[in-house]
Scaffold this motif. Structure first.
Motif, PDB file in Angstrom:
ATOM      1  N   LEU A  53       0.791  -1.242  -0.129  1.00  0.00           N
ATOM      2  CA  LEU A  53       0.040   0.061   0.101  1.00  0.00           C
ATOM      3  C   LEU A  53       0.936   1.156  -0.021  1.00  0.00           C
ATOM      4  N   TYR A  78      -1.940   7.221   3.118  1.00  0.00           N
ATOM      5  CA  TYR A  78      -1.487   5.785   3.913  1.00  0.00           C
ATOM      6  C   TYR A  78      -2.555   5.440   5.154  1.00  0.00           C
ATOM      7  N   GLU A  83      -6.084   4.622   4.530  1.00  0.00           N
ATOM      8  CA  GLU A  83      -6.368   3.309   3.999  1.00  0.00           C
ATOM      9  C   GLU A  83      -6.039   2.046   4.669  1.00  0.00           C
ATOM     10  N   ALA A  84      -5.074   2.267   5.404  1.00  0.00           N
ATOM     11  CA  ALA A  84      -3.989   1.255   5.976  1.00  0.00           C
ATOM     12  C   ALA A  84      -4.666   0.335   7.168  1.00  0.00           C
TER      13      ALA A  84
END
Length: 450
Positions: A281, A296, A299-300
């Motif tokens: 990612l 990041y 979304e992580a």
């Protein structure tokens, strides 16, 4: 150390400040090296002969040139280009090109000066140089970047060559920029001289591992330093500042060796990642989408949290790897690291720790590896790319990575032994400065006053 050595170094440094006014980064880099050279001159006074120190601190050549280019609106823009060819005693000048609005002559001189010793430490036949421009690639279209690179190379090409000066990438100069630069060089020179730039694409003279080299090399050297103190990355918590090429591949290698990357950053803030980094990612966000580190965190999941404008050095960790930019880690941040139990610091960027931070590390038993040793993996693999270009060969990833690992291991052994030889055991700053200096100095003395 004698008073006369102290006086000699102090008087020379005062002259250097006056001669190079308004260049604080260059002053900082020279000051650190000269401090180590007091130890050398006390033990080996012949290194003061023939104006060696003065010649070492004065670039062999400094190039400044205009770079006009046309933006997508048809308007003419003008930037300034630089190439400082600092020292070629060991081989052709070698060092990256940096495209960033902060670039000026002083920064390029500091980077070129550091590059002399970094390249020397690799044990490979390459001298020190650096270049770049105050051009900012951020927000520019591919065509604008192409036009800028073509204009930049139109002047630079007459000063470089595989036996003269071999640039590579640095901040703001990745595979896209190297491609445009090489294309223009090929057009102007009317030859496919693949050894004139490194960091090229794999189908036209590039080397496997070059992308990963600086980050991997940083971790290889840090692993050797930890091993010398009976520790390893297995189970270690690691801060990696930055989220560019060096930081991404340092994080990848840390996690391959059993460590957990607990924080990464960019200029907007940092992300705490207590359960490690999702590298797939991260690469997609930073290398493909060219988005901010905040994306990041969004979304992580997995415990990742974004801290806008925060100080990454407040995160608790065993190892800190500053990989962003110069002077990002100051004295107060060094104290934060110590308070949180950090035992190892190794620099992935060029001079990311301020003098106050370095002094604190050395005085408080934090094992510290300076950038000229710890981030030499990039230029080492660039030199391996030059070898492949010269022999019209292409090596496997495994073989090139093995060569890189061996070079970084040897660098640590060299600086560790040198520090001990000069009664500075554990002082890897002195070890790196002295080991790098002596190879260049011996070559300069052998070749006469030139």
């Amino acid at each position: 150390m004698t008073a006369s050595v102290d006086t000699q170094i102090s008087e020379y440094y005062d002259k250097l400040l006056k001669r190079n006014a308004g260049e604080p980064e260059f002053h900082q880099a020279v000051s650190e090296v000269l401090d180590s050279l007091k130890i050398v001159l006390g033990k080996d006074p012949h290194y003061a002969d023939y104006g060696l120190i003065e010649r070492l601190c004065e670039p062999e050549r400094q190039l400044i040139f205009r770079v006009p280019w046309t933006d997508d609106n048809g308007d003419i823009q003008v930037n300034r280009g630089f190439r400082v060819q600092f020292n070629s005693a060991l081989g052709p000048y070698k060092g990256g090109l940096r495209f960033h609005p902060s670039v000026n002559l002083g920064i390029i001189k500091f980077l070129g000066f550091e590059q002399i010793f970094k390249n020397s430490l690799t044990g490979l036949p390459i001298g020190g140089g650096k270049g770049g421009s105050d051009f900012d690639p951020k927000g520019k279209s591919d065509r604008e970047i192409m036009r800028f690179c073509q204009s930049f190379m139109t002047e630079l090409y007459r000063h470089i060559g595989e036996y003269r000066d071999v640039p590579a990438g640095d901040i703001g100069v990745g595979g896209r920029e190297i491609g445009y630069l090489f294309g223009q060089y090929r057009r102007l020179s009317n030859q496919h001289e693949s050894g004139v730039l490194t960091g090229k694409g794999l189908t036209w003279g590039g080397s496997l591992v070059r992308t990963e080299a600086t980050g991997y090399g940083l971790v290889y050297l840090t692993s050797e330093m930890m091993k010398a103190h009976n520790e390893s990355f297995e189970g270690a918590k690691v801060i990696v500042s930055g989220s560019g090429n060096v930081a991404i591949y340092a994080a990848e290698k840390v996690q391959q060796l059993g460590g957990t990357v607990v924080a990464m950053s960019d200029s907007s803030g940092y992300v705490s990642t207590p359960n490690g980094v999702d590298l797939e990612l991260l690469k997609d966000i930073k290398e493909v989408r060219r988005a901010r580190i905040s994306a990041y965190a969004a979304e992580a999941g997995n415990g990742a949290e974004y801290h806008k404008g925060g100080n990454i050095w407040e995160v608790k960790a065993d190892v800190a790897l500053p990989c962003a930019t110069q002077n990002e880690l100051d004295g107060e941040s060094a104290k934060l690291l110590a308070a949180n139990g950090t035992r190892y610091v190794a620099e992935g960027a060029n001079m990311p720790s301020t003098p106050e931070a370095v002094h604190f590390f050395l005085q408080n038993d934090i094992h510290y590896a300076p950038g000229k040793a710890a981030n030499a993996g990039g230029v080492a693999t660039s030199a391996l790319e030059m070898q492949q270009n010269a022999s019209r060969d292409s090596w496997s990833f495994e073989y090139t990575d093995q060569r890189l690992h061996e070079i970084m291991s040897n660098i640590f052994k060299d600086i560790d032994k040198t520090a001990k030889d000069y009664d500075r055991e554990g002082d890897y700053v002195a070890g790196a400065n002295i080991a790098g200096f002596k190879k260049v100095a011996d070559a300069m003395l052998a070749q006469g006053v030139i």
